[in-house]
Design an enzyme around this catalytic site. Sequence first.
Site, PDB file in Angstrom:
ATOM      1  N   PRO A  86      -7.818 -11.295  -3.737  1.00 27.35           N
ATOM      2  CA  PRO A  86      -6.438 -11.698  -3.403  1.00 27.35           C
ATOM      3  C   PRO A  86      -5.837 -12.611  -4.468  1.00 27.35           C
ATOM      4  O   PRO A  86      -4.625 -12.801  -4.525  1.00 27.35           O
ATOM      5  CB  PRO A  86      -6.607 -12.442  -2.084  1.00 27.35           C
ATOM      6  CG  PRO A  86      -7.916 -12.024  -1.536  1.00 27.35           C
ATOM      7  CD  PRO A  86      -8.779 -11.728  -2.727  1.00 27.35           C
ATOM      8  N   GLU A 113     -16.357 -15.615   0.898  1.00 31.28           N
ATOM      9  CA  GLU A 113     -15.170 -16.402   0.538  1.00 31.28           C
ATOM     10  C   GLU A 113     -14.722 -16.109  -0.882  1.00 31.28           C
ATOM     11  O   GLU A 113     -13.605 -16.420  -1.286  1.00 31.28           O
ATOM     12  CB  GLU A 113     -15.480 -17.905   0.658  1.00 31.28           C
ATOM     13  CG  GLU A 113     -15.717 -18.374   2.081  1.00 31.28           C
ATOM     14  CD  GLU A 113     -14.558 -17.916   2.994  1.00 31.28           C
ATOM     15  OE1 GLU A 113     -14.838 -17.224   3.992  1.00 31.28           O
ATOM     16  OE2 GLU A 113     -13.392 -18.186   2.635  1.00 31.28           O
ATOM     17  N   ARG A 151      -4.893   9.335  -9.825  1.00 33.26           N
ATOM     18  CA  ARG A 151      -3.718  10.218  -9.752  1.00 33.26           C
ATOM     19  C   ARG A 151      -3.049  10.363 -11.116  1.00 33.26           C
ATOM     20  O   ARG A 151      -2.359  11.338 -11.382  1.00 33.26           O
ATOM     21  CB  ARG A 151      -2.693   9.687  -8.752  1.00 33.26           C
ATOM     22  CG  ARG A 151      -3.162   9.725  -7.307  1.00 33.26           C
ATOM     23  CD  ARG A 151      -2.087   9.198  -6.376  1.00 33.26           C
ATOM     24  NE  ARG A 151      -0.992  10.172  -6.184  1.00 33.26           N
ATOM     25  CZ  ARG A 151       0.173  10.117  -6.782  1.00 33.26           C
ATOM     26  NH1 ARG A 151       0.426   9.145  -7.632  1.00 33.26           N
ATOM     27  NH2 ARG A 151       1.115  11.013  -6.566  1.00 33.26           N
ATOM     28  N   ASP A 166       6.809  10.253  -8.908  1.00 33.06           N
ATOM     29  CA  ASP A 166       6.425   9.363  -7.806  1.00 33.06           C
ATOM     30  C   ASP A 166       7.487   8.317  -7.509  1.00 33.06           C
ATOM     31  O   ASP A 166       8.304   7.990  -8.352  1.00 33.06           O
ATOM     32  CB  ASP A 166       5.194   8.532  -8.240  1.00 33.06           C
ATOM     33  CG  ASP A 166       3.890   9.231  -7.905  1.00 33.06           C
ATOM     34  OD1 ASP A 166       2.855   8.733  -8.362  1.00 33.06           O
ATOM     35  OD2 ASP A 166       3.948  10.270  -7.245  1.00 33.06           O
TER      36      ASP A 166
HETATM   37  C1  4FV Z   1      -8.585  -8.205  -1.619  1.00 35.15           C
HETATM   38  C2  4FV Z   1      -7.219  -7.979  -1.785  1.00 35.15           C
HETATM   39  C3  4FV Z   1      -9.221  -8.914  -0.499  1.00 35.15           C
HETATM   40  C4  4FV Z   1     -11.222 -11.362   0.238  1.00 35.15           C
HETATM   41  C5  4FV Z   1     -12.380 -11.880   1.008  1.00 35.15           C
HETATM   42  C6  4FV Z   1     -12.740  -9.576   0.469  1.00 35.15           C
HETATM   43  C7  4FV Z   1     -11.270  -9.902   0.437  1.00 35.15           C
HETATM   44  C8  4FV Z   1     -13.411 -10.824   0.923  1.00 35.15           C
HETATM   45  N1  4FV Z   1      -9.217  -7.663  -2.659  1.00 35.15           N
HETATM   46  N2  4FV Z   1      -7.054  -7.273  -2.935  1.00 35.15           N
HETATM   47  N3  4FV Z   1      -6.209  -8.334  -0.969  1.00 35.15           N
HETATM   48  N4  4FV Z   1     -10.556  -9.172  -0.612  1.00 35.15           N
HETATM   49  O1  4FV Z   1      -8.556  -9.263   0.475  1.00 35.15           O
HETATM   50  O2  4FV Z   1      -8.275  -7.099  -3.440  1.00 35.15           O
HETATM   51  O3  4FV Z   1     -14.255 -11.294  -0.033  1.00 35.15           O
END
Ligand code: 4FV
Length: 227
Positions: A86, A113, A151, A166
């Site tokens: 994230p 985490e 794609r 697209d």
């Molecule tokens: C995520 C996202 C995501 C975070 C905690 C997996 C999670 C656990 N990855 N884009 N949004 N990963 O939420 O790529 O580790």
Amino acid sequence: MIIDILSLFPHYFTGPFDESIIKRAKENGLAEIRLTDIRDFSENRHRKVDDRPYGGGPGMVMMAEPVVNAIRHVKTSEAHVVYLSPQGKVLTAAKSRQLSKEKHLILLCGHYEGIDQRILDLEVDEEISIGDYVLTNGCLAAIVLVDAVLRFVPGVLGHEHAADEDSFENGILDCPHYTRPEVFEGLAVPTVLLGGNHKEIANWRKDQALKKTMNTRPDLLKFIIKD
Ligand code: 4FV
């Protein structure tokens, strides 16, 4: 294109890559997807891959050693290492098209985490997020990225330029689409689409796509207006 996916749940990928377009891409040799279990690279006898965070706080953190070992095990001189999290830049069509030009992609799936920062410092080229929300498991993000990237690999989609038409390709959303029957539950297909006048149809589609973008994603227009 070779895609190595490093995760704690290699079986998570059974299914999405064994159907439809991605399955055909693998069969046609356009993509090779290899799954690695990071736990196989843990050097402690309990195959431990996570530990408590320094400085305290909730949850666990993925340890540097097994992850770095796993990356270096599959790494080639052409490899581009992407960590899905994230905290990454949000994936776009443009980024997907860019990644589709890589010969060897290594995707690191986040769990717990997060991962020890020294993995990013030592081995990660790029951090990418699939969206501003938190998943229970980074494998999902890798599946989304693989699908969006493949794609753009020539030959993966039915006809060559499908991806060029697209949504987002010209920076705006796609226009409405219709097919038979001409009238469904009293709703008729717009007559312009039945007239065969390709110029009029193209204008209608552009106009509809702009209207849709203005209503749903005005944020996309700021890029258009600026250029
Ligand atoms: C995520 C996202 C995501 C975070 C905690 C997996 C999670 C656990 N990855 N884009 N949004 N990963 O939420 O790529 O580790």
